[in-house]
Design a protein around this motif. Structure first.
Motif, short mmCIF file in Angstrom:
data_model
loop_
_atom_site.label_atom_id
_atom_site.label_comp_id
_atom_site.label_asym_id
_atom_site.label_seq_id
_atom_site.Cartn_x
_atom_site.Cartn_y
_atom_site.Cartn_z
N PRO A 145 0.78 -1.30 0.07
CA PRO A 145 -0.05 0.04 -0.01
C PRO A 145 0.84 1.28 -0.05
N GLU A 146 2.01 1.30 0.88
CA GLU A 146 2.95 2.59 0.73
C GLU A 146 3.40 2.65 -0.54
N TYR A 147 3.83 1.45 -1.15
CA TYR A 147 4.60 1.90 -2.60
C TYR A 147 3.66 2.21 -3.67
N PHE A 148 2.28 1.89 -3.61
CA PHE A 148 1.49 2.25 -4.40
C PHE A 148 1.08 3.70 -4.07
N ALA A 149 0.95 4.18 -2.89
CA ALA A 149 0.81 5.43 -2.52
C ALA A 149 1.90 6.30 -2.78
N LEU A 150 3.03 5.78 -2.76
CA LEU A 150 4.38 6.67 -3.28
C LEU A 150 4.42 6.88 -4.85
N THR A 151 4.05 5.83 -5.55
CA THR A 151 3.99 6.08 -7.08
C THR A 151 2.84 7.05 -7.53
N LEU A 152 1.65 6.78 -6.82
CA LEU A 152 0.49 7.69 -7.20
C LEU A 152 0.78 9.38 -6.88
N LEU A 453 -0.63 -2.01 -6.54
CA LEU A 453 -1.91 -2.08 -6.24
C LEU A 453 -2.53 -3.29 -6.10
N ARG A 454 -2.21 -4.43 -7.02
CA ARG A 454 -2.91 -5.52 -6.93
C ARG A 454 -2.47 -6.51 -5.76
N GLN A 455 -1.02 -6.07 -5.43
CA GLN A 455 -0.67 -7.08 -4.09
C GLN A 455 -1.50 -6.36 -2.97
N SER A 456 -1.83 -4.93 -2.66
CA SER A 456 -2.41 -4.32 -1.88
C SER A 456 -4.03 -5.03 -1.86
N LEU A 457 -4.63 -5.06 -2.97
CA LEU A 457 -6.01 -5.53 -2.97
C LEU A 457 -6.15 -7.00 -2.67
N ILE A 458 -5.09 -7.68 -2.83
CA ILE A 458 -5.02 -9.38 -2.48
C ILE A 458 -5.14 -9.24 -1.14
N MET A 459 -4.18 -8.41 -0.24
CA MET A 459 -3.97 -8.20 0.89
C MET A 459 -5.50 -8.00 1.71
N SER A 460 -6.19 -7.07 1.41
CA SER A 460 -7.32 -6.67 1.87
C SER A 460 -8.69 -7.25 1.50
N GLY A 461 -8.40 -8.10 0.31
CA GLY A 461 -9.45 -9.18 -0.14
C GLY A 461 -10.24 -7.93 -0.92
N GLY A 462 -9.75 -6.94 -1.66
CA GLY A 462 -10.54 -6.20 -2.50
C GLY A 462 -10.80 -4.75 -1.96
N ILE A 466 -7.61 -0.09 2.43
CA ILE A 466 -6.58 -0.29 2.95
C ILE A 466 -5.48 0.94 2.62
N PHE A 467 -5.72 1.87 1.69
CA PHE A 467 -4.60 2.70 1.06
C PHE A 467 -4.80 3.99 2.32
N VAL A 468 -6.10 4.15 3.05
CA VAL A 468 -6.14 5.10 3.75
C VAL A 468 -6.13 4.79 5.37
N ASN A 469 -6.32 3.41 5.59
CA ASN A 469 -6.33 2.95 7.06
C ASN A 469 -4.67 3.06 7.49
N ARG A 470 -3.89 2.74 6.78
CA ARG A 470 -2.46 2.95 7.12
C ARG A 470 -1.94 4.17 7.12
#
Length: 510
Positions: A145-152, A453-462, A466-470
């Motif tokens: 999730p942090e890597y996705f947010a950083l790339t965003l 992104l896809r790893q994060s959604l797999i972790m959170s079950g879609g 997860i991108f705002v809770n952390r």
């Protein structure tokens, strides 16, 4: 006190004649590797890795490190003089560096690039020596999730890479993201957009793309200039001509500091590295530039920021490698292989079991940066004379260098075809005023962003929350939204101010 003792012990190793010799060899090879388009420091280190088996561990790592940070500066030389990046991290340096060359200030561009690399490298070494354990623990907390947010956040800064139109920059960014999806799916390993081609299954290679977009397209522009008969470019003849003036230093000071900080902290993260750091640093420096600096038109700050970021990220990349055993890119993975080849495993116990190794590397990089400065300063004036070469001779040299660089990556003729296609695309983008850097930035960041992104959604079950809770991911997403929406908010506020009825003037009392 223990730190000073360790630093002194490190210098006692790095200043030995054999260590100095191989440090000089590594830095010299790195500069040559950086100048030659397409070869790359990773390929050179891979070729020389078997030789290090006959050296002691400290000497081997010192030589390989010299190749790594020497190539960072070497890639800037052809970027500034010929607009042909030798390394992917040098793409951003080419934007303002080549404009300065066309203005007859090639020596100043090379000088500010060299001093920025030296200053940022010294800062990176201080961080490497003093803050390694703490910063490495922070980097370890970065998940998908942090890597996705950083790339965003990195992609939201793409509008600041635009020359004129933000819409054109966004369109180019989307196209770069689409190009990044060509190849095997990062999660399912199924072929996407390959059209049955085996060459495309590994994706589009970055080196032929960069060679085409910047090198071949520049060849077409040089051929046009021959018809227009542009005036000659003045090359510096004295050492004084290549040293930046006080005004140059004033213009470069803020971008240099910004680039150093961005490069160091982004370089800590696996997948960050010098390339991503240079893009983010340039975008940040352009966003906070002084109104008098024309980024994209020959601003010294546009050279200082990405050059400083690339070298600071190079030093920062050793922190997760030495303290956690985590390589952030291919070069760091080869460094890890060199350690393993000598029976040493980098990690939390390295500074306890082999403190002399850690501090020898840190101090040798300090010595190597000084060697790089002393080696390149007398040569800048001679290197700048390449700008006096006529286009009729310069064009074949650029084409030959690009062909050798594109083919030498994978020894695949398809890369030459890819380079030619991107050369034509780059030429058309220049003609219609579409910016080139956002395309490369999106292409580099896109696969990292998709995987995270896809790893994060797999972790959170879609679940996208997860991108705002952390905390870290949420802060980065909020910053990306603020930066992305700020121009629109500013425009709406300005329109509201214009439409607001003015208050009637008060009448004086009788």
């Amino acid at each position: 006190m223990d730190t000073l003792v360790n630093i002194g012990h490190g210098f006692s190793i790095s200043l030995q004649p054999m260590s100095l010799l191989f440090c000089f060899i590594g830095v010299s090879l790195g500069v040559i590797v950086g100048i030659l388009p397409g070869l790359g420091s990773a390929a050179t280190i891979a070729l020389l890795l078997p030789i290090t088996y006959f050296l002691d561990t400290a000497t081997a790592i010192i030589m390989l490190s010299g190749i790594w940070y020497g190539s960072m500066y070497g890639g800037s030389i052809t970027s500034i003089l010929l607009c042909v990046p030798g390394e992917s991290a040098s793409v951003m340096v080419a934007i303002d560096g080549y404009e300065l060359t066309k203005q007859g200030r090639a020596g100043v561009a090379l000088g500010i690039s060299m001093f920025s690399a030296f200053i940022a490298g010294m800062f990176g070494l201080v961080g490497l020596g003093l803050l390694a354990p703490t910063l490495a623990d922070f980097a370890l907390n970065f998940g998908p999730p942090e890597y996705f947010a950083l790339t965003l956040l990195g992609l939201t800064l793409v509008s600041y890479l635009a020359t004129n139109s933000v819409l054109k920059a966004i369109a180019v960014t989307v196209f770069g993201l689409l190009l990044g999806t060509v190849g095997l799916d990062p999660v399912r390993s199924t072929a996407r957009f390959t059209f049955g081609s085996l060459s495309l299954q590994s994706g589009i290679d970055l080196v032929p793309m960069v060679m085409g977009l910047f090198g071949i397209s520049e060849v077409f522009s040089l051929l046009e200039e021959k018809i227009v008969a542009a005036g000659p470019i003045r090359a510096p003849s004295r050492l004084r001509d290549v040293l930046p003036t006080r005004q140059d230093w004033r213009n470069a000071a803020r971008p240099l500091i910004q680039g150093t900080l961005v490069g160091f902290f982004v370089g800590l993260l696996p997948g960050g590295g010098a390339t991503v750091s240079s893009y983010l640093a340039y975008a940040t420096a352009k966003r906070w530039r002084h109104p008098s600096q024309n980024f994209g038109g020959g601003a010294v700050g546009g050279v200082a920021a990405p050059e400083a970021a690339a070298n600071a990220a190079t030093c920062a990349g050793f922190i997760p490698l030495l303290t956690l055993g985590l390589p952030e890119n291919a070069v760091m993975a080869l460094m890890l292989g060199a350690f393993m080849l000598h029976g040493i495993t980098p990690g939390p116990t390295l500074m306890i079991q082999h403190p002399e190794m850690f501090w020898a590397i840190v101090t040798s990089m300090f010595v190597g940066n000084c060697i790089l400065l002393c080696l390149m300063l007398p040569l800048i004036g001679y290197l700048s004379k390449i700008t006096l070469v006529p286009n009729s001779i310069l064009v074949p040299i650029i084409v030959l260098a690009c062909l050798a660089g594109a083919y030498g990556v994978n020894n695949n003729p398809a890369d030459i075809a890819s380079m030619t296609a991107f050369g034509m695309l780059g030429y058309l983008m220049r003609k219609f005023d579409f910016p080139l850097p956002p395309l490369v930035l999106a292409f580099v960041i896109g696969p990292i962003m998709e995987t995270a992104l896809r790893q994060s959604l797999i972790m959170s079950g879609g679940n996208f929350t997860i991108f705002v809770n952390r905390p870290v991911a949420g802060s980065l997403v909020a910053a990306a939204l603020l930066i992305g929406l700020w121009p629109a908010m500013a425009a709406l506020f300005a329109a509201w101010r214009r439409r607001r009825p003015s208050l009637p003037a008060t009448q004086p009392a009788e």
